[in-house]
Design a protein around this motif. Sequence first.
Motif, PDB file in Angstrom:
ATOM      1  N   VAL A 100     -11.213 -13.009   2.669  1.00 51.56           N
ATOM      2  CA  VAL A 100     -11.799 -11.748   2.227  1.00 51.56           C
ATOM      3  C   VAL A 100     -11.281 -11.426   0.828  1.00 51.56           C
ATOM      4  N   ASN A 101     -12.195 -11.217  -0.113  1.00 50.17           N
ATOM      5  CA  ASN A 101     -11.830 -10.908  -1.501  1.00 50.17           C
ATOM      6  C   ASN A 101     -12.257  -9.485  -1.864  1.00 50.17           C
ATOM      7  N   ASN A 102     -11.612  -8.948  -2.921  1.00 50.71           N
ATOM      8  CA  ASN A 102     -11.828  -7.559  -3.317  1.00 50.71           C
ATOM      9  C   ASN A 102     -11.623  -6.612  -2.133  1.00 50.71           C
ATOM     10  N   LEU A 103     -10.567  -6.873  -1.375  1.00 51.09           N
ATOM     11  CA  LEU A 103     -10.279  -6.125  -0.159  1.00 51.09           C
ATOM     12  C   LEU A 103     -10.286  -4.622  -0.436  1.00 51.09           C
ATOM     13  N   LEU A 104     -11.097  -3.892   0.320  1.00 46.04           N
ATOM     14  CA  LEU A 104     -11.217  -2.448   0.154  1.00 46.04           C
ATOM     15  C   LEU A 104     -10.228  -1.730   1.069  1.00 46.04           C
ATOM     16  N   VAL A 105      -9.411  -0.852   0.487  1.00 41.85           N
ATOM     17  CA  VAL A 105      -8.534  -0.004   1.283  1.00 41.85           C
ATOM     18  C   VAL A 105      -8.764   1.434   0.864  1.00 41.85           C
ATOM     19  N   CYS A 106      -8.810   2.331   1.860  1.00 42.29           N
ATOM     20  CA  CYS A 106      -9.116   3.734   1.545  1.00 42.29           C
ATOM     21  C   CYS A 106      -7.906   4.463   0.989  1.00 42.29           C
ATOM     22  N   CYS A 107      -6.699   3.996   1.371  1.00 38.89           N
ATOM     23  CA  CYS A 107      -5.477   4.709   0.984  1.00 38.89           C
ATOM     24  C   CYS A 107      -4.388   3.690   0.652  1.00 38.89           C
ATOM     25  N   GLN A 108      -3.533   4.048  -0.296  1.00 36.53           N
ATOM     26  CA  GLN A 108      -2.448   3.153  -0.697  1.00 36.53           C
ATOM     27  C   GLN A 108      -1.071   3.693  -0.343  1.00 36.53           C
ATOM     28  N   GLY A 109      -1.027   4.869   0.291  1.00 37.29           N
ATOM     29  CA  GLY A 109       0.254   5.476   0.610  1.00 37.29           C
ATOM     30  C   GLY A 109       0.895   6.189  -0.567  1.00 37.29           C
ATOM     31  N   LEU A 110       0.108   6.459  -1.611  1.00 34.40           N
ATOM     32  CA  LEU A 110       0.621   7.136  -2.794  1.00 34.40           C
ATOM     33  C   LEU A 110       0.514   8.651  -2.624  1.00 34.40           C
ATOM     34  N   PHE A 111       1.352   9.390  -3.353  1.00 36.69           N
ATOM     35  CA  PHE A 111       1.259  10.843  -3.303  1.00 36.69           C
ATOM     36  C   PHE A 111      -0.061  11.303  -3.925  1.00 36.69           C
ATOM     37  N   HIS A 112      -0.464  10.658  -5.026  1.00 39.57           N
ATOM     38  CA  HIS A 112      -1.780  10.905  -5.618  1.00 39.57           C
ATOM     39  C   HIS A 112      -2.639   9.683  -5.279  1.00 39.57           C
ATOM     40  N   ASP A 113      -3.320   9.740  -4.148  1.00 39.19           N
ATOM     41  CA  ASP A 113      -3.929   8.549  -3.564  1.00 39.19           C
ATOM     42  C   ASP A 113      -5.407   8.433  -3.913  1.00 39.19           C
ATOM     43  N   PHE A 114      -5.900   7.193  -3.848  1.00 34.65           N
ATOM     44  CA  PHE A 114      -7.314   6.906  -4.076  1.00 34.65           C
ATOM     45  C   PHE A 114      -7.604   5.517  -3.520  1.00 34.65           C
ATOM     46  N   PRO A 115      -8.870   5.228  -3.139  1.00 32.10           N
ATOM     47  CA  PRO A 115      -9.219   3.899  -2.634  1.00 32.10           C
ATOM     48  C   PRO A 115      -9.243   2.875  -3.764  1.00 32.10           C
ATOM     49  N   THR A 116      -9.034   1.601  -3.404  1.00 33.68           N
ATOM     50  CA  THR A 116      -9.011   0.565  -4.430  1.00 33.68           C
ATOM     51  C   THR A 116      -9.324  -0.797  -3.826  1.00 33.68           C
ATOM     52  N   ASN A 117      -9.649  -1.756  -4.697  1.00 29.56           N
ATOM     53  CA  ASN A 117      -9.720  -3.172  -4.318  1.00 29.56           C
ATOM     54  C   ASN A 117      -8.340  -3.768  -4.551  1.00 29.56           C
ATOM     55  N   VAL A 118      -7.735  -4.354  -3.516  1.00 29.74           N
ATOM     56  CA  VAL A 118      -6.327  -4.762  -3.604  1.00 29.74           C
ATOM     57  C   VAL A 118      -6.123  -6.266  -3.514  1.00 29.74           C
ATOM     58  N   GLY A 119      -7.043  -7.052  -3.998  1.00 29.03           N
ATOM     59  CA  GLY A 119      -6.825  -8.496  -3.981  1.00 29.03           C
ATOM     60  C   GLY A 119      -7.588  -9.155  -2.854  1.00 29.03           C
ATOM     61  N   SER A 120      -6.864  -9.833  -1.969  1.00 25.76           N
ATOM     62  CA  SER A 120      -7.549 -10.619  -0.948  1.00 25.76           C
ATOM     63  C   SER A 120      -6.733 -10.651   0.340  1.00 25.76           C
ATOM     64  N   ALA A 121      -7.394 -11.050   1.394  1.00 25.10           N
ATOM     65  CA  ALA A 121      -6.752 -11.228   2.693  1.00 25.10           C
ATOM     66  C   ALA A 121      -7.315 -12.481   3.341  1.00 25.10           C
ATOM     67  N   THR A 122      -6.513 -13.113   4.179  1.00 24.72           N
ATOM     68  CA  THR A 122      -6.948 -14.284   4.929  1.00 24.72           C
ATOM     69  C   THR A 122      -6.718 -14.020   6.412  1.00 24.72           C
ATOM     70  N   ILE A 123      -7.751 -14.260   7.201  1.00 26.17           N
ATOM     71  CA  ILE A 123      -7.660 -14.058   8.644  1.00 26.17           C
ATOM     72  C   ILE A 123      -7.928 -15.388   9.333  1.00 26.17           C
ATOM     73  N   ASN A 124      -6.894 -15.973   9.883  1.00 25.02           N
ATOM     74  CA  ASN A 124      -7.014 -17.169  10.695  1.00 25.02           C
ATOM     75  C   ASN A 124      -6.890 -16.779  12.159  1.00 25.02           C
ATOM     76  N   GLY A 125      -7.688 -17.399  13.010  1.00 24.74           N
ATOM     77  CA  GLY A 125      -7.602 -17.020  14.411  1.00 24.74           C
ATOM     78  C   GLY A 125      -8.226 -18.027  15.345  1.00 24.74           C
ATOM     79  N   VAL A 126      -7.871 -17.898  16.620  1.00 29.22           N
ATOM     80  CA  VAL A 126      -8.440 -18.696  17.704  1.00 29.22           C
ATOM     81  C   VAL A 126      -8.787 -17.744  18.846  1.00 29.22           C
ATOM     82  N   THR A 127     -10.007 -17.854  19.359  1.00 31.89           N
ATOM     83  CA  THR A 127     -10.440 -17.071  20.507  1.00 31.89           C
ATOM     84  C   THR A 127     -10.694 -18.001  21.684  1.00 31.89           C
ATOM     85  N   LEU A 128     -10.052 -17.730  22.815  1.00 35.21           N
ATOM     86  CA  LEU A 128     -10.255 -18.478  24.052  1.00 35.21           C
ATOM     87  C   LEU A 128     -10.901 -17.546  25.070  1.00 35.21           C
TER      88      LEU A 128
END
Length: 615
Positions: free
Chosen positions: A459-487
Amino acid sequence: MKKITVAGLAGLLSAVPAYAHDSIYSDDVVVTANRIPQPREAVLADVSVITGEEIARSGQSSLVEVLRTLPGVEIESNGGLGMASAVHLRGTSSQSVVVLVDGLRVGSATLGTTAFEQISPDQVERIEVVRGPASSLYGADAVGGVIQIFTKHGESKPVASVSFGYGSYNTRKATASLSGAIGDTRASLNISTLNTDGISSLRNQTERAADHDAYRNESISASIDHKIVDGHEIGLQIYDSFNHAQFDDDSLFSSHQYMTQRGISLTSRNQITTIWHSTLRVGEGEDALKSFGSSFGENIIRTYQRQYLWQNDVQLPLGTLTLAYDRLEQHVVSLTEFAKTHRNDNGWLASYLLDEGPHSFQFSMRRDDNSQFGQHTTGNIAYGYRFNQFWKVSGSYGTAFRAPTFADLYWPFQDFGPSYGTYQGNPNLKPETSRNREVSLTYDQGHHRVTATAYHNEVNNLLVCCQGLFHDFPTNVGSATINGVTLAYEGWFDRYHLRANSDFQSPKDDETGHLLSRRSRAHGAIYLGQTWDKLELGTEVVSSGARYDDAANTRRLGGYTLVNFTGKYELSPEWSLEGRINNVFDKYYTLATFYGTPYSTPGANLFVGLRWQSK
């Protein structure tokens, strides 16, 4: 947990007797996986289906509780019954799933989520969950998958039912439904009500937050379908849900809220020629929230999503070609002044599906043109091969994207005081994109079916609504990788019915290595049903590993295992007594917090109901 699950599935395969190869899914048809009716055993996507009969047997008053038992599904909830809830598919965000009710998008374009807690299970005939990227079929937001909810429709045989029940927290529920056909016209009407004193939405010791936060739901769905001539049918579908929820007075949330979720659509289905079937649909979904509170006064936010569909399915000498055009018009009406309140999306898609001999093939491509954030092209390709009558292997590659919401982009500057800081939207956000690869192995012996699916989602341009900042705003924070197995396993042993699934995943932020918030490394569910003449008993176990409430992984939410019991006794061919005990061992657990204060979850609770259904 992983070793136990794998060993158990392997033991089942070696221990069960051989049966004729008629699959347990042979008569099951799935629509959502490729937007056309398709035998479930031929579907290449990772799919789960839960029927109305299974929903009724579960005895749940919340659709979220029904969904949490399915593979790949994790939930979060801001309190008890009726409080705001969210669903994660395959470790993606709660905004990364498209939710449809009878083919119509529902949910909030301001928040990007669907209020599952407002949809009554008593209105539902069937749920199809497609895991994995589906933007090439459904457009924006289908990064984690698609959940389609089908409300009850009339069939040829007239059927009527009435039920009522009572449970813990002074919970009262009543339903009534009537459906059937007269000549070439089929119709249905379903009504349900739910009232509960509830539990405190926040778990702390202050006097005001220790109260009971009540909830009320009133839902109605109706449909009418008329066959004009052979091959030509027109139908009208209506769904409406009204909800009232109370909250703790000392939280940031308002003291109470009125919520409405509704949809109406008109559909024409036409067999133009022997090989060409056309579907034309126009509809509108509405999500409305009216909130009142001592802290922030009154606020109203309404989302309207007008939708148009023209889909053409052409039977070729080999396979089926689907060509479709979708238009989505989103409009926000709010006391909160957004900088922009309208956007439109035009989507064109082409899909090809082939199931011939041992080979299955699917290809789809879609082009979306959005008035707010431009154009996006997504695609998916999948192939499956049957080694013999029992074994099938398949693999796929697909892309998807998630659009920023109105709140992400245009929420006006708001000051929540010295304790909580400020928040404001970010009009420079980019859509989140993903690339997913997966491979699946299926063993279907007839009465027993085992699937194993491994996936890798970037996942690229990962969208997050909050960053935990006192003056907060949503941002694109880079990327994430999700690896998984479903049985997953489902099967029958004489009078026993067993369903089991486990998910092992690593949903991580690539930059920090932290787990994505409110998602675990492992979760799963087991259901064992037993039938003796007129008595049905069920045991359900739902388990999840530890999660973190925040992106920085500083607030840990402990793992939990819940044990639930269900029962049904047939008093007569028409009357039945039904019961459910949730959280039998009164497990104390947390699904989410409000700035570190846990939202409450129900303790041990009981619900008993009486149902009459005509035969």
